[in-house]
Design an enzyme around this catalytic site. Sequence first.
Site, mmCIF file in Angstrom:
data_model
loop_
_atom_site.group_PDB
_atom_site.id
_atom_site.type_symbol
_atom_site.label_atom_id
_atom_site.label_comp_id
_atom_site.label_asym_id
_atom_site.label_seq_id
_atom_site.Cartn_x
_atom_site.Cartn_y
_atom_site.Cartn_z
ATOM 1 N N HIS A 257 0.849 -1.196 0.000
ATOM 2 C CA HIS A 257 0.000 0.000 0.000
ATOM 3 C C HIS A 257 0.890 1.254 0.000
ATOM 4 C CE1 HIS A 257 -2.852 3.019 1.451
ATOM 5 N NE2 HIS A 257 -3.821 2.201 1.110
ATOM 6 N N GLU B 140 0.627 4.128 1.394
ATOM 7 C CA GLU B 140 0.895 4.746 2.693
ATOM 8 C C GLU B 140 1.911 3.929 3.492
ATOM 9 O OE1 GLU B 140 -2.526 5.701 5.289
ATOM 10 O OE2 GLU B 140 -1.162 5.219 6.939
ATOM 11 N N THR C 229 -2.737 3.975 8.689
ATOM 12 C CA THR C 229 -3.844 4.590 9.442
ATOM 13 C C THR C 229 -5.211 3.987 9.161
ATOM 14 O OG1 THR C 229 -3.991 6.195 7.688
ATOM 15 C CG2 THR C 229 -2.724 6.836 9.623
ATOM 16 N N CYS D 266 -5.920 6.702 13.171
ATOM 17 C CA CYS D 266 -6.517 7.916 12.602
ATOM 18 C C CYS D 266 -7.954 8.091 13.095
ATOM 19 C CB CYS D 266 -6.454 7.785 11.090
ATOM 20 S SG CYS D 266 -7.787 8.543 10.222
ATOM 21 N N SER E 254 -9.635 0.434 -1.912
ATOM 22 C CA SER E 254 -9.577 1.253 -0.698
ATOM 23 C C SER E 254 -9.455 0.372 0.541
ATOM 24 C CB SER E 254 -10.838 2.122 -0.609
ATOM 25 O OG SER E 254 -11.030 2.565 0.707
HETATM 26 S S1 SF4 Z 1 -7.828 11.342 7.847
HETATM 27 FE FE1 SF4 Z 1 -7.204 9.192 8.192
HETATM 28 S S2 SF4 Z 1 -8.199 7.999 6.549
HETATM 29 FE FE2 SF4 Z 1 -8.227 10.157 5.956
HETATM 30 S S3 SF4 Z 1 -6.420 10.419 4.679
HETATM 31 FE FE3 SF4 Z 1 -5.891 11.012 6.764
HETATM 32 S S4 SF4 Z 1 -5.024 9.186 7.685
HETATM 33 FE FE4 SF4 Z 1 -6.119 8.527 5.841
#
Ligand code: SF4
Length: 407
Positions: free
Chosen positions: A176, A178, A244, A285, A314
């Site tokens: 991924h 991220e 996250t 997150c 996603s």
């Molecule tokens: S708020 Fe959370 S889910 Fe949204 S882009 Fe940022 S880290 Fe990713």
Amino acid sequence: MKTFNVPVIYRSPLISAIKNQRKQQDRMKKDFTPTELDFGPLRILLARHFGFCYGVENAIEIAFKTVDENPDKRIFLLSEMIHNPHVNNDLLDRGVQFIMDTSGNQLVPWESLQPDDIVIIPAFGTTLETEQQLASLGIEPLKYNTTCPFVERVWNKADQIGKKNYTVIVHGKPKHEETRATFSHSASGTPTIVVKDIKEAALLAEFITGQRKPDEFNALFKGQYSPGFNPATDLQRVGVVNQTTMLATETQAIADYIRQVMMTHFQLTEATAGERFADTRDTLCYATNDNQTAVTGMLQESADLAIVVGGYNSSNTSHLVELCEEKLPTYFISSPEKMLSAKAINHWDFHHKEEINAGSFLPEKEKVTILLTSGASCPDALVEGVIRRLLSFYQLEHKADEMAIID
Ligand code: SF4
């Protein structure tokens, strides 16, 4: 929280009205029960939290503003903006080009980029190697940076514990965007390894306890550890951070498990656990937490099926699906059109990575109850579209318009 200028095509007056009403009633976000939309033969229970998060809205605002303000420049995105095909296609339609696909395969050769090109870094962030690559081409890497602050917070946490000589364990999907970015940032300061699930965490634990020989490590964690990682010396002090959007409960389970392994192996007490296990609880997150907790709240209600809307690649959306699947038939769709009729739906089986056709998905009964939610990169307009399409199967489309006027 800051509000963003997101193209109106992604908004939904109906969903905004519902969200605003819930927000007024529950400013402290304590109530995770769903919103009930009772249309007679069709009852929809809409999750308390869903849809665009802070990071996604921030990224969309910056990307569309950059396109509007630079009509004469070539604009590139390092990879998909967010994991939503509608938003990505809208950007492609406006002439934006993607340099890499979502797995990191090159679509536009680096050597074709010019110093006056604009390159936007997506919400997931990027690796230090890519930043260096851009700089070597004369492109300022962070000028158009949409990296989500909540992702950067994870990088900061990895940096902090790395400076205290802890090895960083990243709970994430190794390919991924991220996770690759987090891995890169963390690995620049401290030994780092990615584990994708509790099974891999258990495997790693066998190296911590010495049950497995270090020479087995390379094959078992190929491509998931930083250069020079030595399981014999680099698993003495560890901390866990996450991608996250992983399942919050799974990250917590992995962190608790590794902590327990360290305590048992090194004979630590609650008071001394911190000597070998860093406390990183705050890297989850807020949007992932809210959306997953809202699904848990929604699942307290009895229903016939669940529909989850979002891009098929996603991560956060697939975890919402995973939660729903445990309790009832669940359909993961990317757009309302996937519901072909009351008797046919094309939906994504993320376990086998294929779209499958299910026959009749709406049970034939007097009142059907559907749980509905969407991922953090899904426009509310699509959720409204799903509600309208479901209503059309009962010849009740007009009910959605009536609802939008109520607020
Ligand atoms: S708020 Fe959370 S889910 Fe949204 S882009 Fe940022 S880290 Fe990713």
